[in-house]
Enzyme design. Structure first.
Site, PDB file in Angstrom:
ATOM      1  N   HIS A  10       0.832  -1.212   0.000  1.00 28.73           N
ATOM      2  CA  HIS A  10       0.000   0.000   0.000  1.00 28.73           C
ATOM      3  C   HIS A  10       0.867   1.264   0.000  1.00 28.73           C
ATOM      4  CE1 HIS A  10      -3.473   2.538   0.521  1.00 28.73           C
ATOM      5  NE2 HIS A  10      -2.851   3.153   1.519  1.00 28.73           N
ATOM      6  N   HIS A  20       3.138  11.785   2.202  1.00 31.39           N
ATOM      7  CA  HIS A  20       3.421  10.491   2.836  1.00 31.39           C
ATOM      8  C   HIS A  20       4.903  10.124   2.807  1.00 31.39           C
ATOM      9  CE1 HIS A  20      -0.901  10.072   2.968  1.00 31.39           C
ATOM     10  NE2 HIS A  20      -0.955  10.236   1.659  1.00 31.39           N
ATOM     11  N   HIS A  47      -1.233   4.731  -2.338  1.00 32.33           N
ATOM     12  CA  HIS A  47      -1.217   5.663  -1.203  1.00 32.33           C
ATOM     13  C   HIS A  47      -0.902   7.105  -1.592  1.00 32.33           C
ATOM     14  CE1 HIS A  47      -1.569   6.402   3.013  1.00 32.33           C
ATOM     15  NE2 HIS A  47      -0.298   6.721   3.191  1.00 32.33           N
ATOM     16  N   VAL A  48       0.159   7.324  -2.360  1.00 29.72           N
ATOM     17  CA  VAL A  48       0.500   8.676  -2.826  1.00 29.72           C
ATOM     18  C   VAL A  48      -0.273   8.906  -4.118  1.00 29.72           C
ATOM     19  CG1 VAL A  48       2.331  10.180  -3.673  1.00 29.72           C
ATOM     20  CG2 VAL A  48       2.774   8.607  -1.773  1.00 29.72           C
ATOM     21  N   HIS A  49      -1.068   9.952  -4.166  1.00 26.92           N
ATOM     22  CA  HIS A  49      -1.958  10.194  -5.303  1.00 26.92           C
ATOM     23  C   HIS A  49      -1.229  10.922  -6.434  1.00 26.92           C
ATOM     24  CE1 HIS A  49      -5.314   8.490  -3.174  1.00 26.92           C
ATOM     25  NE2 HIS A  49      -4.875   9.141  -2.096  1.00 26.92           N
TER      26      HIS A  49
END
Length: 159
Positions: A10, A20, A47-49
Site C-alpha cells: 500500500h 506520505h 497511497h501517494v496520489h
C-alpha cells in the site's frame, strides 16, 4: 521457477513526493532484503496520489538485480492529487507526474514485459511513460551472486 514475481504494497517504500514521505521506511527496512533475495521484478504501491517509476533499486541504491518500484496511486480520490515532488529529481526516480492516470502491465513471455502509464487528464488517454522490462529469472548474473548492503558479493548457493 516462476518467471515473474510482482509484489503489491500500500505505502511506497521509495517516494520523492512530499505526500506520505517516509511512511513506508520501517516496512522497507524489515522486508526489502527478502524481496531482493526472492528476485522480485516489480513492486507496485499506491497511497501517494501521483505516479512515479523508479530504477531497479536495492537499499536506496541502483541495483540491476533489485525490483523496479512503481507508485500508481493516481486513480483519483476526493483529496485530489499529490502535487509536490522534491527537487531536483533524484537519479533513482525515472519518471514522475502528479496527474490522474492508470497503468498497464503486459507480460509478453517468460522474459519480457511491457509497462505503460497512461495520463487521463487529456481528452484521450495518453501513454506518458513506458518501459520494457526483463525478468530477473533470465538475468544469470542476478542468480549467480547477491550484492549485500555493504557492497560485498556472495554466491547464491551459499545463502
Amino acid at each position: 521457477m516462476t518467471p515473474w514475481v510482482v509484489v503489491v504494497v500500500h505505502v511506497p517504500w521509495y517516494n520523492t513526493n512530499s505526500a506520505h514521505k517516509g511512511e513506508g521506511e520501517s516496512m522497507r527496512k524489515a522486508m526489502e532484503e527478502l524481496l531482493y533475495k526472492a528476485r522480485v521484478d516489480i513492486v507496485f504501491a499506491g497511497h501517494v496520489h501521483a505516479y512515479e517509476r523508479f530504477n531497479r533499486i536495492y537499499d536506496k541504491k541502483p541495483n540491476p538485480c533489485g525490483p523496479v518500484y512503481i507508485t500508481i496511486g493516481d486513480g483519483g480520490n476526493r483529496e485530489g492529487l499529490a502535487l509536490k515532488f522534491e527537487g531536483p529529481t533524484p537519479e533513482l526516480s525515472l519518471y514522475r507526474e502528479p496527474s490522474f492516470g492508470h497503468g498497464r502491465l503486459r507480460l509478453v513471455d517468460e522474459s519480457r514485459a511491457h509497462w505503460s502509464w497512461h495520463r487521463n487528464n487529456d481528452s484521450q488517454s495518453l501513454v506518458a511513460d513506458q518501459v520494457w522490462l526483463q525478468s530477473l529469472t533470465t538475468i544469470k548474473s542476478c542468480w549467480l551472486t547477491t550484492v549485500h548492503k555493504d557492497g560485498s558479493y556472495i554466491k547464491n548457493d551459499e545463502l
